[in-house]
Motif scaffolding. Structure first.
Motif, mmCIF file in Angstrom:
data_model
loop_
_atom_site.group_PDB
_atom_site.id
_atom_site.type_symbol
_atom_site.label_atom_id
_atom_site.label_comp_id
_atom_site.label_asym_id
_atom_site.label_seq_id
_atom_site.Cartn_x
_atom_site.Cartn_y
_atom_site.Cartn_z
ATOM 1 N N TYR A 86 -1.782 -58.018 3.246
ATOM 2 C CA TYR A 86 -2.045 -56.531 2.664
ATOM 3 C C TYR A 86 -3.223 -56.954 1.645
ATOM 4 C CZ TYR A 86 -0.185 -55.199 -1.910
ATOM 5 O OH TYR A 86 0.005 -55.162 -3.292
ATOM 6 N N GLU A 99 -4.226 -61.165 -8.091
ATOM 7 C CA GLU A 99 -4.475 -59.807 -7.974
ATOM 8 C C GLU A 99 -3.575 -58.794 -8.636
ATOM 9 O OE1 GLU A 99 -2.282 -57.958 -5.722
ATOM 10 O OE2 GLU A 99 -1.070 -59.606 -5.331
ATOM 11 N N LEU A 118 -3.088 -55.647 -7.256
ATOM 12 C CA LEU A 118 -3.120 -54.469 -6.383
ATOM 13 C C LEU A 118 -1.643 -53.806 -6.233
ATOM 14 C CD1 LEU A 118 -5.503 -56.061 -3.846
ATOM 15 C CD2 LEU A 118 -6.024 -54.703 -5.968
ATOM 16 N N GLU A 153 0.769 -51.820 -3.616
ATOM 17 C CA GLU A 153 1.091 -50.944 -2.232
ATOM 18 C C GLU A 153 0.642 -49.398 -2.506
ATOM 19 O OE1 GLU A 153 3.919 -52.178 0.471
ATOM 20 O OE2 GLU A 153 4.146 -54.051 -0.617
ATOM 21 N N LYS A 194 -0.598 -63.357 -14.027
ATOM 22 C CA LYS A 194 -0.063 -62.653 -13.086
ATOM 23 C C LYS A 194 1.478 -62.431 -13.084
ATOM 24 C CE LYS A 194 0.896 -60.969 -9.064
ATOM 25 N NZ LYS A 194 0.443 -59.835 -8.132
ATOM 26 N N LEU A 250 8.130 -45.910 -16.950
ATOM 27 C CA LEU A 250 9.195 -45.521 -17.660
ATOM 28 C C LEU A 250 10.439 -44.549 -16.971
ATOM 29 C CD1 LEU A 250 8.166 -44.602 -21.385
ATOM 30 C CD2 LEU A 250 9.492 -46.489 -20.422
ATOM 31 N N ARG A 251 10.123 -44.577 -15.626
ATOM 32 C CA ARG A 251 10.794 -43.836 -14.679
ATOM 33 C C ARG A 251 12.211 -44.653 -14.411
ATOM 34 N NH1 ARG A 251 8.459 -43.639 -10.272
ATOM 35 N NH2 ARG A 251 6.579 -44.801 -10.781
ATOM 36 N N GLY A 259 16.112 -48.488 -9.831
ATOM 37 C CA GLY A 259 15.233 -49.731 -10.123
ATOM 38 C C GLY A 259 14.205 -50.176 -9.297
ATOM 39 N N TRP A 260 13.804 -51.488 -9.475
ATOM 40 C CA TRP A 260 12.531 -51.987 -8.794
ATOM 41 C C TRP A 260 12.878 -52.771 -7.476
ATOM 42 C CZ3 TRP A 260 13.196 -57.295 -9.761
ATOM 43 C CH2 TRP A 260 13.665 -57.585 -11.153
ATOM 44 N N GLY A 261 11.933 -52.756 -6.506
ATOM 45 C CA GLY A 261 12.149 -53.548 -5.301
ATOM 46 C C GLY A 261 10.590 -53.801 -5.010
ATOM 47 N N CYS A 271 6.840 -57.833 -4.233
ATOM 48 C CA CYS A 271 6.383 -58.449 -5.387
ATOM 49 C C CYS A 271 7.123 -58.680 -6.919
ATOM 50 C CB CYS A 271 5.180 -57.853 -5.893
ATOM 51 S SG CYS A 271 3.999 -57.609 -4.618
ATOM 52 N N ASP A 291 8.462 -62.375 -7.701
ATOM 53 C CA ASP A 291 7.636 -63.244 -8.919
ATOM 54 C C ASP A 291 8.676 -63.232 -9.927
ATOM 55 O OD1 ASP A 291 5.566 -62.807 -7.272
ATOM 56 O OD2 ASP A 291 4.402 -61.235 -8.418
ATOM 57 N N PHE A 310 10.779 -48.988 -0.444
ATOM 58 C CA PHE A 310 10.971 -49.714 -1.840
ATOM 59 C C PHE A 310 10.373 -48.546 -3.007
ATOM 60 C CE2 PHE A 310 7.474 -51.452 -4.047
ATOM 61 C CZ PHE A 310 6.465 -51.535 -2.937
ATOM 62 N N ARG A 325 16.813 -41.127 -8.296
ATOM 63 C CA ARG A 325 15.200 -41.051 -8.833
ATOM 64 C C ARG A 325 14.777 -39.604 -9.262
ATOM 65 N NH1 ARG A 325 13.599 -46.164 -8.463
ATOM 66 N NH2 ARG A 325 14.137 -47.188 -6.461
HETATM 67 C C1 UGA Z 1 3.244 -54.328 -8.177
HETATM 68 C C2 UGA Z 1 2.428 -54.279 -9.125
HETATM 69 O O1 UGA Z 1 2.473 -53.238 -9.788
HETATM 70 C C3 UGA Z 1 0.942 -54.521 -8.983
HETATM 71 O O2 UGA Z 1 0.136 -54.637 -10.125
HETATM 72 C C4 UGA Z 1 1.125 -55.995 -8.211
HETATM 73 O O3 UGA Z 1 -0.196 -56.569 -7.831
HETATM 74 C C5 UGA Z 1 1.978 -56.141 -7.120
HETATM 75 O O4 UGA Z 1 3.277 -55.877 -7.686
HETATM 76 C C6 UGA Z 1 1.667 -57.650 -6.564
HETATM 77 O O5 UGA Z 1 2.400 -58.306 -7.282
HETATM 78 O O6 UGA Z 1 1.149 -57.785 -5.280
HETATM 79 P P1 UGA Z 1 4.056 -52.739 -5.845
HETATM 80 O O7 UGA Z 1 5.059 -54.006 -5.492
HETATM 81 O O8 UGA Z 1 3.314 -52.350 -4.919
HETATM 82 O O9 UGA Z 1 3.157 -53.383 -6.924
HETATM 83 O O10 UGA Z 1 4.740 -51.642 -6.391
HETATM 84 P P2 UGA Z 1 4.925 -50.784 -8.047
HETATM 85 O O11 UGA Z 1 4.121 -49.504 -7.979
HETATM 86 O O12 UGA Z 1 4.574 -51.518 -9.203
HETATM 87 O O13 UGA Z 1 6.383 -50.485 -8.008
HETATM 88 C C7 UGA Z 1 7.537 -51.612 -8.080
HETATM 89 C C8 UGA Z 1 8.880 -50.961 -8.192
HETATM 90 O O14 UGA Z 1 9.044 -50.395 -9.332
HETATM 91 C C9 UGA Z 1 9.169 -49.948 -7.129
HETATM 92 O O15 UGA Z 1 10.309 -50.209 -6.525
HETATM 93 C C10 UGA Z 1 9.178 -48.773 -7.836
HETATM 94 O O16 UGA Z 1 10.037 -47.814 -7.339
HETATM 95 C C11 UGA Z 1 9.739 -49.263 -9.310
HETATM 96 N N1 UGA Z 1 9.346 -48.235 -10.375
HETATM 97 C C12 UGA Z 1 8.193 -48.223 -11.010
HETATM 98 C C13 UGA Z 1 10.406 -47.687 -11.031
HETATM 99 O O17 UGA Z 1 11.924 -47.652 -10.625
HETATM 100 N N2 UGA Z 1 10.092 -46.859 -12.471
HETATM 101 C C14 UGA Z 1 8.838 -46.900 -12.627
HETATM 102 O O18 UGA Z 1 8.744 -46.078 -13.696
HETATM 103 C C15 UGA Z 1 8.013 -47.718 -12.172
#
Ligand code: UGA
Length: 430
Positions: free
Chosen positions: A10, A155, A157, A159, A212, A258-259, A263-265, A268, A272, A326, A414
């Motif tokens: 990607y 980068e 970027l 998704e 990064k 701040l949402r 959590g995050w998935g 990346c 990382d 995710f 969410r």
């Molecule tokens: C992330 C970074 O935002 C990009 O800048 C980076 O280039 C990329 O990783 C990478 O290393 O290639 P991405 O994985 O596409 O991008 O997703 P994000 O939009 O950043 O979201 C990451 C996760 O955090 C998601 O699971 C999202 O649901 C969660 N999230 C995000 C929250 O739970 N709350 C928020 O307020 C924001």
């Protein structure tokens, strides 16, 4: 400029199409013949907004793909955009980028004159200098700083918005101490507003790599912090989203990321944070905040499930899992919070009925035996509980359909569904 890009995942495909759009002549090199064929046919090998249009516009003209590394010999600068996955212990698996660097070096052995190599893949500080440069020098017979020139250029970027993130970046980070490649990269990015200028951040190779990791670690930790506070808020019966609305007014904090919730998935953040934690620990420093960010992130799916347990016993009963990707607007399920949620439901003996507008096929590889519904509405019908995992617009629109549940228990990870009379509603952190 004549540019080659090794890797059409990607990042590689997005960078190739965007650089062609900026006016460069771009050759994408990938070992996968199907991907190469797709790009040459004018189509995108990945699902990413705006990418199909750019590839269609430039393919056959300023953009081409090939499996033949020799095509690199006609270019002056090569970007490495190979994936760098995690090993089971969290450390970086560099075998793919190592192999590509080796093949690049062997190819460059046949080249007279200068060649520049830009590491765009995410690698921990030290990897380029201690690992990739030695491979390049050994296989090409060239010397970095003499006829070979190396820079890192991470980068940022996301998704789902990768093309616009590339064409309208917050900043471009270039790491090198080599004047020649620094000038070339200034030229590569010069069609972008603010480059060279306030958006171009130039530093050394290792600092660029660290920027990064810091960026992703910072954002992941920010989400974990609001989730940690969110769990505190929940104990007091306070809505974290209302608290966050006030935080956003403080411009030192900023309103983004701040949402609060599950959590995050993704491919990346988890990788990382794990890689930089592992690399730091190996050097003798255990990053406590980063470890805590992961710990909070792991906790959220368990908290969602225990909120469900307060209201309903799910053994032998259908439970709807709403959203599998995710984040919304992608079919990517890597690191999705849906995975621990489904694991937890299976441990409880529930019959999982999962729904996602795009990610069903990807999740089927992970959980081949659960039931997949073809709409949010049919997923909730007859269920004893509905767990909201991803905030897709379609899931946010659910309302009357919830009345058709066997017991209308909605556990929202969410903040996607409105609390209302007639349903038992629990927000994870509100
Ligand atoms: C992330 C970074 O935002 C990009 O800048 C980076 O280039 C990329 O990783 C990478 O290393 O290639 P991405 O994985 O596409 O991008 O997703 P994000 O939009 O950043 O979201 C990451 C996760 O955090 C998601 O699971 C999202 O649901 C969660 N999230 C995000 C929250 O739970 N709350 C928020 O307020 C924001």
């Amino acid at each position: 400029m004549n540019i080659s890009i090794i890797g059409s995942g990607y990042v590689g495909t997005t960078v190739a199409a965007c650089l062609a759009d900026l006016g460069h002549d771009v050759t994408n090199v990938d070992i996968d013949a199907d991907i190469v064929e797709t790009i040459n046919a004018g189509d995108s090998p990945i699902d990413e907004p705006q990418l199909d249009g750019l590839i269609d516009e430039h393919s056959g003209e300023r953009l081409r793909a090939t499996t033949d590394y020799d095509a690199i010999l006609d270019t002056e600068l090569t970007f490495l955009t190979l994936t760098t996955p995690s090993n089971p212990d969290g450390s970086l698996d560099t075998s793919i980028i190592d192999a590509a660097t080796e093949q690049l070096g062997e190819t460059l052995a046949a080249k007279d004159g200068h060649h520049s190599v830009v590491v765009k893949s995410t690698v921990v500080p030290g990897t380029t200098r201690e690992q990739l440069i030695p491979i390049l020098e050994r296989t090409s017979g060239g010397v970095v700083g003499d006829e070979l020139h190396v820079a890192t250029n991470p980068e940022f970027l996301r998704e789902g918005s990768a093309v616009s993130d590339f064409l309208d970046p917050d900043r471009v980070v270039v790491g090198t101490s080599d004047d020649r490649i620094r000038d070339q990269l200034r030229e590569v990015y010069s069609p972008l507003d603010g480059v060279p200028g306030e958006k171009l951040f130039e530093t050394d190779v290792s600092t660029a790599a660290m920027i990064k990791y810091t960026n992703n670690s910072f954002l992941a930790s920010k989400v974990s912090l609001i989730n940690d506070i969110g769990n505190v808020c929940k104990e007091f019966g306070i809505d974290t989203y209302e608290v966050a609305d006030a935080l956003k007014l403080d411009d030192r904090i900023s309103e983004r990321f701040l949402r609060s919730g599950l959590g995050w998935g993704g491919s990346c953040f988890p990788k990382d944070v794990a890689a930089i934690t592992h690399a730091a620990t190996e050097r003798g420093y255990q990053p406590a905040m980063l470890e805590a960010a992961v710990e909070v992130n792991d906790r959220q799916p368990r908290r969602l499930l225990s909120l469900m347990d307060r209201h309903v016993r799910v053994e032998g009963k259908p439970v709807a899992v709403l959203g599998l990707s995710f984040k919304p607007d992608t079919d990517d399920t890597r690191g999705s919070r849906a995975i621990p949620v489904i694991d937890g439901l299976q441990e409880r003996g529930a019959n999982v009925v999962a729904y996602d507008p795009a990610a069903t096929e990807n999740m089927r590889e992970h959980f081949p035996d659960i039931e997949y519904a073809d709409s949010a509405q049919s997923a909730v019908e007859g269920a004893v509980a509905a767990l909201v995992v991803t905030d897709w617009a379609e899931i946010e629109r659910l309302d009357d359909e919830l009345d058709r549940m066997a017991t209308p228990v909605v556990i929202d990870g969410r903040n996607a569904i409105d609390r209302r009379d007639g349903i038992v509603y629990e927000g994870l952190t509100w």
